[in-house]
Structure formats: C-alpha cells, structure tokens
Design an enzyme around this catalytic site. Structure first.
Site, mmCIF file in Angstrom:
data_model
loop_
_atom_site.group_PDB
_atom_site.id
_atom_site.type_symbol
_atom_site.label_atom_id
_atom_site.label_comp_id
_atom_site.label_asym_id
_atom_site.label_seq_id
_atom_site.Cartn_x
_atom_site.Cartn_y
_atom_site.Cartn_z
ATOM 1 N N GLY A 168 11.258 32.788 18.347
ATOM 2 C CA GLY A 168 10.922 31.485 17.762
ATOM 3 C C GLY A 168 10.100 30.658 18.744
ATOM 4 O O GLY A 168 9.087 31.123 19.290
ATOM 5 N N GLU A 179 23.833 20.754 25.349
ATOM 6 C CA GLU A 179 23.364 20.454 23.986
ATOM 7 C C GLU A 179 23.799 19.054 23.560
ATOM 8 O O GLU A 179 23.264 18.502 22.599
ATOM 9 C CB GLU A 179 23.911 21.475 22.997
ATOM 10 C CG GLU A 179 23.171 22.794 22.989
ATOM 11 C CD GLU A 179 21.745 22.702 22.457
ATOM 12 O OE1 GLU A 179 21.553 22.193 21.341
ATOM 13 O OE2 GLU A 179 20.819 23.121 23.172
ATOM 14 N N TYR A 181 26.412 21.900 16.252
ATOM 15 C CA TYR A 181 27.036 22.409 17.477
ATOM 16 C C TYR A 181 27.111 21.298 18.539
ATOM 17 O O TYR A 181 28.167 21.042 19.126
ATOM 18 C CB TYR A 181 26.253 23.612 18.018
ATOM 19 C CG TYR A 181 26.727 24.027 19.383
ATOM 20 C CD1 TYR A 181 27.851 24.831 19.527
ATOM 21 C CD2 TYR A 181 26.077 23.587 20.545
ATOM 22 C CE1 TYR A 181 28.316 25.188 20.791
ATOM 23 C CE2 TYR A 181 26.538 23.939 21.798
ATOM 24 C CZ TYR A 181 27.648 24.735 21.918
ATOM 25 O OH TYR A 181 28.107 25.075 23.163
ATOM 26 N N SER A 231 28.761 20.869 26.854
ATOM 27 C CA SER A 231 27.469 21.564 26.847
ATOM 28 C C SER A 231 26.311 20.599 27.017
ATOM 29 O O SER A 231 26.364 19.449 26.569
ATOM 30 C CB SER A 231 27.324 22.271 25.501
ATOM 31 O OG SER A 231 25.978 22.584 25.259
#
Ligand code: G4F
Length: 335
Positions: free
Chosen positions: A214, A130, A152, A128
């Site tokens: 958010g 991320e 994660y 990912s």
C-alpha cells in the site's frame, strides 16, 4: 522464591520475547491463552514452542471476567503484562466493533479482575504510538496530545485511560508503555515489515514474482521487539507506576525499508513491488517518531538495534527459512 509473572498474549511476538526475558531472570512465567491454542498447540503456539514445559499456560478468555479471576486466584502473580489485543490496524477498519470490544473490554476486565483478586500485582498495559495518529507535535513524547486515526488507535487510548484511572482511583501499580512499532523475525505476516521480508524471500526462492504493497510514503519509528520487552519489565521495577514512550528516535518510510531489504540481496525493488491502492487505509498515520528521553533517564532504557540491523536480521531469517543462502546469513545468528 522466584517472582511470578503472568502474560496475556504470550503467543504473540512480544509475548514470546518477554517470556524468554523473564525466564532468563529466574521468573516463574505463566501465560493466558485461548482454549483453542491449548487444543491445537502445533498451529497456535508456534512462537513459544521452544518454551513449552518452561512456561505454564492457562486457558481463559479476555471476554470472560470469571475466567480471568480464576486464573488470577490460581497464579497470584506479582507482575502482569497485558499484551493481548487485536493489533492489526488495517483490520480495525474492517471490523471496528470487534476491535473496540476486544481491546477495551479485555483491558478493563483484566484490571478489574486484578483489583478484586490481587490488587498489589504490578500491571503493564501495551499502549501504542497509534494513539498519536495524526501527530500534533514532532517528535512525540508522553505529553503529546492523542489524535487516534483508527478504531485500533481509539481502543488503545481507552485502554491507556482505563489503566491511568486504576492507578489514580485505586492506587494500583499500573503503567502504560507507549510503544512505537517494533518488529522481528517473529512479526506476524500481515504487518508491512514482515510482509516485505517474507515476500522478498519468496521472490528469491522463485515462488513469487511480485510484492503488492500500500502506502510506501508512511513513516514509522521501527525498533526491535526484543529490546522493547525489556522496557516493559523496567517499568514494573520502578517504585512509582507511570507511562513511558518507547522508541528509537529515528523514522524511516516504508519505501526505505523496501529499498534496504531488496538492496541487501542485490535485487531492484522496482522490478517486483506493485503499489496497490486497495491496500491504502481510509485514514493513515503518516509520520511517527518518538522521543524516549524519559525512559532513558528514569528507566535507563534505550534501543539497542538500529534500523539497518533490524532489516537485515528479518531478511536473513526469512531467507534461511525459505532455504536461501543469504549474503549476510551471519546476521541471523548474531542476536
Ligand atoms: O506494519 P503496519 O501494519 O503497522 P502499523 O499500522 O504502524 O501498526 C503497528 O504498530 C503500532 C505501533 O505504532 C502497533 F500499535 C500496532 O499494533 C502495529 O504493531 O503498517 C505500517 C505502515 C502503515 O502506514 C501502512 O499503511 O505501512 C503501511 N503499509 C504500506 N503497505 C502497509 C502496507 N501496511 C501493511 N500492513 N501492509 C501493506 O501492504
């Protein structure tokens, strides 16, 4: 004889598109699902309801090494796509332990079981963007250093390294795709894109009058999941296993997504969107933009769906399921 593929996470967004893609190429497709899914197919197999009877499902758990070995002995796949994971970044702040346990052990068990049972099977790991987290260079490539910002992201770096080590230590054909955000009308409701398009459809249907979000300034490189599963397959067709960045090369803020989605139905987001600080993350990934030049030149892959098409397709699909006449309804049927 047709090739056999095994998918973990077949009930998810990517799993469902990948299963369709592999079936269309004549594969015999097998999937690992949790026992509860087999027992409650209407609720838990929604994304692959149209594939029931075409794919073969096996109950096993990524927490149980023997259950994975049993499935592998039975199926003896030539290709294994390991997509199952706790994939919601926000949740990984609420429960770091289960995210790390599930994601790291799940990948390790899967690779270890393959090594014991079918070492010649080609393996794909869902890495990912991320993993880049607090990005150390722009755009991010296969050579960019990782700096994950959540349990994660850390779990994905660990999975990536385990995959690489099985390739180097045991000679397995094990590749990782470093996939940037990829969305679709099948995206889970907790992710921001689907939260926006579903929330918008609820507003249009008169069932809601606000959408709480958010951080609107975060930027992501958003592609379409249907395009990205083809890259997974291409990686396993190469003579050499390797790691590839899969991205569109464009970045957009959450705010831009909101404006485009609301604008496409003629609504002003300022009347409905509320920024809720409770939805901000303790550590944010502010900017992601991938450079998939390597995937383009070696795999011959490139993203086909642009940002605007993606947003419209998602809005159209959620409007249709809410019974709304979407001005661009044709977009829902074009792919
Ligand atoms: O849609 P998101 O939850 O996706 P995120 O965190 O980028 O992760 C997704 O992409 C990764 C690939 O880069 C995958 F590995 C991962 O499994 C997942 O598929 O959030 C996107 C951005 C974040 O910056 C978040 O802070 O949107 C921001 N955001 C703003 N409001 C929100 C919200 N995110 C969510 N989920 N909900 C909001 O209300």
């Amino acid at each position: 004889m047709s090739a056999r593929a095994l998918i973990t996470g077949i009930t998810g967004q990517d799993g469902s598109y990948l299963a369709e893609f592999l079936l269309s190429r004549g594969y015999e497709v097998h999937g690992i699902v949790r026992r509860v899914a087999v027992e409650d197919p209407t609720r838990r197999l929604g994304r692959i309801a149209h594939l029931i009877g075409k794919v073969q499902l096996h109950a096993a758990s990524l927490e149980s090494f023997p259950s994975l070995c049993n499935v592998l002995r039975k199926v003896r796949p030539q290709e294994c796509y390991h997509l199952a994971a706790q994939s919601f970044v926000s949740y990984s702040f609420d429960d770091e332990f289960s995210t790390l346990n599930t994601n790291v052990n799940g990948t390790h068990y899967m690779l270890a079981a393959l090594k014991d049972e079918v070492p010649e099977c080609r393996f794909y790991f869902a890495g990912s963007s991320e993993m880049f987290g607090k990005v150390e260079e722009i755009p991010q490539t296969e050579r960019t250093r990782f700096h994950p910002r959540s349990a994660y992201g850390i779990s994905k770096v660990a999975g990536f390294e385990i995959t690489r080590n099985y390739r180097e230590a045991y000679g397995m054909h094990a590749s990782s795709g470093i996939l940037f955000n990829h969305e679709s009308p099948r995206r889970g409701f907790e992710f921001v894109t689907r939260k926006i398009t579903y929330g918008l459809a609820q507003i249009m249907a008169g069932k809601s009058d606000q959408l709480r979000l958010g951080n609107l300034q975060a930027k992501r490189d958003w592609g379409h999941a249907r395009d990205y599963v083809e890259a997974m397959w291409l990686m396993l067709q190469q003579d050499q296993a390797d790691d590839y960045v899969i991205a569109t090369g464009e970045t957009h803020s959450v705010d831009e997504f909101v404006k485009l989605a609301f604008g496409s139905v003629g609504l002003d987001p300022n009347r409905y969107v509320i920024v809720d600080e409770q939805l901000f993350r303790p550590a944010e990934v502010n900017l992601l933009i991938g450079d998939s030049a390597r995937a383009r030149s070696i795999l011959g892959w490139q993203a086909r769906t642009n940002f605007e098409e993606l947003v419209r397709e998602m809005v159209a699909a959620d409007c249709l399921s809410a019974g709304i006449e979407y001005p661009f309804a044709a977009a829902a049927h074009t792919h």
